[in-house]
Design a protein around this motif. Sequence first.
Motif, PDB file in Angstrom:
ATOM      1  N   ALA A 320     -11.054 -60.274 -18.240  1.00 34.48           N
ATOM      2  CA  ALA A 320     -11.029 -60.416 -16.785  1.00 34.48           C
ATOM      3  C   ALA A 320      -9.684 -60.984 -16.357  1.00 34.48           C
ATOM      4  CB  ALA A 320     -12.162 -61.333 -16.317  1.00 34.48           C
ATOM      5  N   TRP A 321      -9.336 -60.728 -15.105  1.00 31.02           N
ATOM      6  CA  TRP A 321      -8.130 -61.305 -14.538  1.00 31.02           C
ATOM      7  C   TRP A 321      -8.300 -61.464 -13.029  1.00 31.02           C
ATOM      8  CZ3 TRP A 321      -5.011 -58.918 -10.839  1.00 31.02           C
ATOM      9  CH2 TRP A 321      -5.232 -57.545 -10.637  1.00 31.02           C
ATOM     10  N   GLY A 322      -7.423 -62.225 -12.434  1.00 32.67           N
ATOM     11  CA  GLY A 322      -7.485 -62.409 -10.989  1.00 32.67           C
ATOM     12  C   GLY A 322      -6.292 -63.193 -10.485  1.00 32.67           C
ATOM     13  N   ARG A 345     -11.187 -59.326 -11.070  1.00 33.10           N
ATOM     14  CA  ARG A 345     -11.589 -58.051 -11.668  1.00 33.10           C
ATOM     15  C   ARG A 345     -11.942 -58.232 -13.144  1.00 33.10           C
ATOM     16  NH1 ARG A 345      -9.880 -52.714  -9.990  1.00 33.10           N
ATOM     17  NH2 ARG A 345     -10.404 -51.162 -11.570  1.00 33.10           N
ATOM     18  N   VAL A 346     -12.958 -57.505 -13.589  1.00 34.80           N
ATOM     19  CA  VAL A 346     -13.252 -57.420 -15.017  1.00 34.80           C
ATOM     20  C   VAL A 346     -12.625 -56.133 -15.542  1.00 34.80           C
ATOM     21  CG1 VAL A 346     -15.352 -58.782 -14.801  1.00 34.80           C
ATOM     22  CG2 VAL A 346     -15.493 -56.312 -14.636  1.00 34.80           C
ATOM     23  N   TYR A 359     -15.096 -55.481  -9.447  1.00 36.64           N
ATOM     24  CA  TYR A 359     -14.082 -56.351  -8.858  1.00 36.64           C
ATOM     25  C   TYR A 359     -14.544 -56.798  -7.475  1.00 36.64           C
ATOM     26  CZ  TYR A 359     -12.458 -52.356  -6.033  1.00 36.64           C
ATOM     27  OH  TYR A 359     -12.383 -51.289  -5.163  1.00 36.64           O
ATOM     28  N   ALA A 360     -13.871 -57.810  -6.951  1.00 28.36           N
ATOM     29  CA  ALA A 360     -14.189 -58.313  -5.612  1.00 28.36           C
ATOM     30  C   ALA A 360     -12.926 -58.817  -4.935  1.00 28.36           C
ATOM     31  CB  ALA A 360     -15.236 -59.416  -5.679  1.00 28.36           C
ATOM     32  N   GLN A 361     -12.923 -58.706  -3.620  1.00 26.84           N
ATOM     33  CA  GLN A 361     -11.828 -59.214  -2.808  1.00 26.84           C
ATOM     34  C   GLN A 361     -12.361 -60.278  -1.850  1.00 26.84           C
ATOM     35  OE1 GLN A 361      -8.978 -55.913  -1.523  1.00 26.84           O
ATOM     36  NE2 GLN A 361     -10.829 -54.745  -2.018  1.00 26.84           N
ATOM     37  N   ASN A 387     -17.364 -54.551  -5.422  1.00 25.07           N
ATOM     38  CA  ASN A 387     -17.453 -53.189  -5.932  1.00 25.07           C
ATOM     39  C   ASN A 387     -18.047 -53.196  -7.338  1.00 25.07           C
ATOM     40  OD1 ASN A 387     -15.222 -53.037  -3.815  1.00 25.07           O
ATOM     41  ND2 ASN A 387     -15.491 -50.874  -4.319  1.00 25.07           N
ATOM     42  N   ASP A 388     -18.939 -52.236  -7.609  1.00 29.96           N
ATOM     43  CA  ASP A 388     -19.533 -52.086  -8.935  1.00 29.96           C
ATOM     44  C   ASP A 388     -18.911 -50.899  -9.668  1.00 29.96           C
ATOM     45  OD1 ASP A 388     -21.126 -54.219  -8.348  1.00 29.96           O
ATOM     46  OD2 ASP A 388     -22.955 -53.061  -8.009  1.00 29.96           O
ATOM     47  N   PHE A 389     -19.193 -50.774 -10.970  1.00 32.88           N
ATOM     48  CA  PHE A 389     -18.623 -49.693 -11.758  1.00 32.88           C
ATOM     49  C   PHE A 389     -19.108 -48.318 -11.306  1.00 32.88           C
ATOM     50  CE2 PHE A 389     -17.418 -53.043 -14.720  1.00 32.88           C
ATOM     51  CZ  PHE A 389     -16.202 -52.581 -15.169  1.00 32.88           C
TER      52      PHE A 389
END
Length: 407
Positions: A320-322, A345-346, A359-361, A387-389
Amino acid sequence: MLLLIAISCGFYTGVRAQVNVTSVSEKNDADNFYKMMKEAFPLSFNDPASPRFVFFNKNKNFVFGVGGFVQVQGIYDFNGVPNDNYFTTNTIALKGEQSGGRYGISVGQSRLFFKLVGDTDVGRLVTYMEMEFEGNQSTPILRQAFIKFKGFTIGKTWSTFCDIAAGPATVDEEGPSSEVALRQPQIRYTYDFTDKLEASLALEYVEPSYTEGEFTKYINQRIPDIPVNVKYSFKNGSHLQAGAVLRNMYYKDEIEDKDRIVTGWGASLSGIWQFAQNTSLCFQGVYGKGISNYIQDISGTGLDLVPNATAEGKLKAFGAWGGYIGFSHNWSKVLTSNIMYSYARVLDRYGMPTTSYKYAQYAAANLFWDFSEYGSCAIEYVFGRRNDFNKDYGNASRINTMIQYRF
């Protein structure tokens, strides 16, 4: 009970001495009591500051304070975030499943703390305990409790992997979706190389949050997390911090009946840049594997370890990162506004279903007004998108209002 604790500070070599009480503030600090009460931090924006009244002994080498604030928060939520205090983007309901608008009011972010600062024969000692009221029926919950002495911090406080001073100011207690912001029991040592450069190393206790597969099982952990940071401070209030964390997470492989270990790691860069007299920028970036527990939006969601899609009985570290960026501007001594944007985000779905978080904002803008030395109020707009995959998504927004009075 609190009075007895304060009076106990006035005993020296078995003889009761006079105990005094005074009101202190940043503007009225002839005895440096306000400065003493601010020790052993940096504070996050939402942490309480120095108490208004303190007890001290005759020699003025021990100071005891009881402080905190009462905070009343009103919200109007437009879509699908269930918690009044935390606008958490991973809880946003997907499009077509949202329940519509609602209002709420909460006093759960109110705080109470106790702090003792004293000069002993072997050096300065700080003890601190802080509670908030977000339990069932507004019961208190412990946030921080630690002792600081000779460079050591022992107890529960903000993780060494955090740069909590670089967090943006928000009414929403959750804050940016990608922020590294959690409190953990720990033993930390901080060494000051110069008055500008310091480094910290810690052993921190944390239970990993992972998703068990069909042939895996959760077991007790045996090795603490090991975070480290290096921080450089500039004269104008700016600073830059680099951090890293190493994790070793255990689980049971039921196919081979073995205890297995997965190593996780993370790195972060954060800071504050005071690029104009009244305007500053704050930022943070984080990346790693097996560190979802440290990233605000996905902490506690079972994403430290997930099932390995190609090997039954195995778990793997979830990547994951962000990052976030925020700007703060002081329009006057009492009026401040903030804007910020965050992205978390993953990296891959791995063995998780297609309905999993991708991911999400998060974005927010607010205005704070200090109507007195001890009182503040604010209004804030927050927007989030999850948002989902499988490409499903949900949007939500909220208006926060707040009034706070510190004591």
